[in-house]
Design a protein around this motif. Structure first.
Motif: not given
Length: 541
Positions: A36, A38, A174, A177, A195, A197, A342
């Motif tokens: 994952l 981010i 979010t 996801v 992921y 933003q 998450v």
């Protein structure tokens, strides 16, 4: 000894079961980790409470530092959004992958780490902001913002199809996801999910719950908010990144055009008023009413105080700094909230132990240091980027790493964790063994380039080298100036010692190191001239 048919069947069944359990156990032991990744946009390391600057609280992002590793000297190869993301994907410097600035196109046909994971059995997804033109390659599922995207009621390209989503962008990303993890993921495959933003990118429009809170806060000013740039060269003195002089009154500080007109304030450019109108114009009636209920009183209060401070540049700078930090940090609060949701989902569903979680930004950002906002420079605040990594199977809780890790290293590191061969063309290095504590051997110098000039913010073209203590920068094109900094004695890079006789040996050493790194990575003055020519031709069009 004789066995009955039933006994024989029983032992056979037990044997098959034992073999099956052993096989499943082995399969479980060999299971490759999920990933994952981010990434937020323009998230300064100073605005993550785990780094200890005291500006704000990010309890969920901090969990990654507490339960894994925090990197204190992570940095980028090119401090601007699209090139940084191209480096992330390809593991190659900008001058090799071709994406040197926000203008040139990105070649999706070249290898990237999600493609390699995908071809080796990983299920891949990309949700949020990528800021690279074209349809993302290497992903089984993509839901990306076109261009910079919008904070309110944004459009997304879902596997190439444009769809508008009602709501606040950070929350929508979010939720998407979480939906992917719950409903679109194949539980029999390892996954790699990016992921990403939009927040906290300019123009910093927070969610209602956080702007109601953060507009009431006051934040500590950096000691060098009123830097006069006397210790630096032309580049620092001629930039257009100053909070007071160069931020938009409407788009950035959220002054309404009618208030500006009444006070006789001229916008720095057409961009500012257009940005505010476009951003607020995307809101529905309920969103706009909530916004006006908070920002209208801010405007009314400013109308009262402006006559007394309009000739006081320090007071105006302080007002604009607070307005900037209030909105910027409120945007981060939503990011942090999403990270918490998450992480909770991973834990509640037994995925946390076998999932590598990375939190980073596409580069650093100025939060008033040197009086600036934005990024681009090789100076520390934009050169350094936050990096936190959690992987319980290999990384001990509370690990701190002070080595010079770069975004160039993400692709090879993630491939290493996945057991996928790292292509020779990737220029980064895997920091897996560094993170686990198996080694403390690592590079002691990194290379940087910046190309986007002349352009917004007017940061000169430059390249340079940083070691753990020193930094050498060459600004070129319409100037030819060198800067050398001793980060141990001058951590804020206020005094260029390039021409100081006491640093003559250091200067020579750094020049030698710079030449060696340029040769190692394949950069040259010829590259600089070629990319400059392509850029000037592109902006003319």
């Amino acid at each position: 000894m004789k066995y009955s048919k039933n006994k024989a069947l029983t032992f056979l069944t037990m044997g098959v079961a034992a073999v099956s359990c052993t096989s499943q156990s082995a399969k479980q032991e060999d299971k490759r980790p999920n990933i994952l990744f981010i990434m937020s946009d323009d998230h300064a390391y100073q605005a993550i409470s785990a780094y200890g600057y005291g500006l704000n609280e990010t309890p969920n992002i901090d969990r990654l530092a507490k339960e894994g590793a925090i990197f204190t000297r992570a940095c980028v190869t090119n401090s601007i959004s699209a090139p940084s993301r191209a480096v992330l994907l390809t593991g190659k410097h900008s001058f090799v992958n071709g994406k040197v600035d926000n203008v040139q196109p990105f070649d999706w046909d070249q290898p990237n780490f999600p493609k390699l994971l995908q071809s080796d059995g990983y299920q891949t997804g990309m949700i949020g902001k990528i800021h690279l033109d074209g349809i993302p390659q290497g992903f089984d599922y993509s839901m990306v913002l076109p261009g910079q995207g919008d904070y309110y009621n944004p459009d997304f390209l879902i596997n190439g199809e444009r769809v508008r989503k009602e709501g606040y962008c950070t929350d929508i990303i979010t939720d998407a996801v979480l939906d992917w993890l719950k409903n679109k993921r194949d539980p029999d495959k390892p996954f790699c999910l990016l992921y990403h933003q939009k927040a906290p990118h300019r123009e910093w429009l927070p969610a209602e719950k956080y702007y109601k809170e953060y507009t009431k806060k006051t934040f500590k000013e950096p000691a060098i908010l009123f830097d006069d740039y006397e210790g630096r060269g032309t580049a620092a003195k001629t930039q257009e990144m100053n909070i007071l002089k160069n931020q938009n009154w409407a788009g950035d500080s959220k002054l309404y055009p009618e208030v500006m007109e009444k006070l006789g304030i001229k916008e720095t450019s057409d961009w500012g008023i257009n940005a505010l109108k476009n951003n607020l114009g995307r809101m529905n009636a309920e969103q706009r009413a909530a916004w006006d209920s908070v920002y209208m009183p801010i405007n009314e209060e400013f109308k009262k105080i402006y006559p007394t401070i309009k000739s006081d540049s320090a007071a105006l700078m302080r007002w604009r700094y607070q307005r900037y930090l209030q909105d910027y940090l409120a945007c981060i609060a939503s990011v942090d909230e999403g990270v918490g949701k998450v992480l909770d989902y991973l834990k509640e569903n037994g995925l946390d132990e076998n999932t590598i979680v990375v939190y980073t930004s596409d580069q650093g950002f100025y939060l008033g240091e040197h009086g600036w906002f934005d990024k681009r420079f090789m100076y520390e605040e934009s050169f350094r980027t936050p990096l936190l990594v959690r992987y319980p199977k290999e990384i001990k809780e509370g690990t701190r790493i002070d080595k010079l890790v770069q975004n160039l290293d993400f692709a090879p590191t993630l491939l290493d964790y996945a057991g996928v061969e790292i292509p020779d063309e990737m220029q980064g290095e895997s920091f897996r063994d560094l993170a686990s504590g198996k080694t403390d051997q690592w590079r002691d110098a990194v290379y940087y380039t910046y190309y986007e000039y002349p352009a917004i913010h007017m940061v000169k073209r430059h390249y340079g080298i940083a070691t753990e203590r020193y930094k050498l920068i060459h600004f070129y094109y319409d100037i030819d100036e060198w800067e050398l900094y001793d980060l141990e004695k001058d951590p804020h890079e206020m005094h260029n010692v390039y021409n100081d006789p006491a640093y003559a040996e250091v200067r020579e050493m750094m020049h030698d190191r710079l030449t060696a790194l340029r040769q190692k990575y394949g950069d040259s003055d010829e590259n600089d001239r070629r990319f400059l020519k392509e850029y000037l031709e592109a902006i003319k069009r």
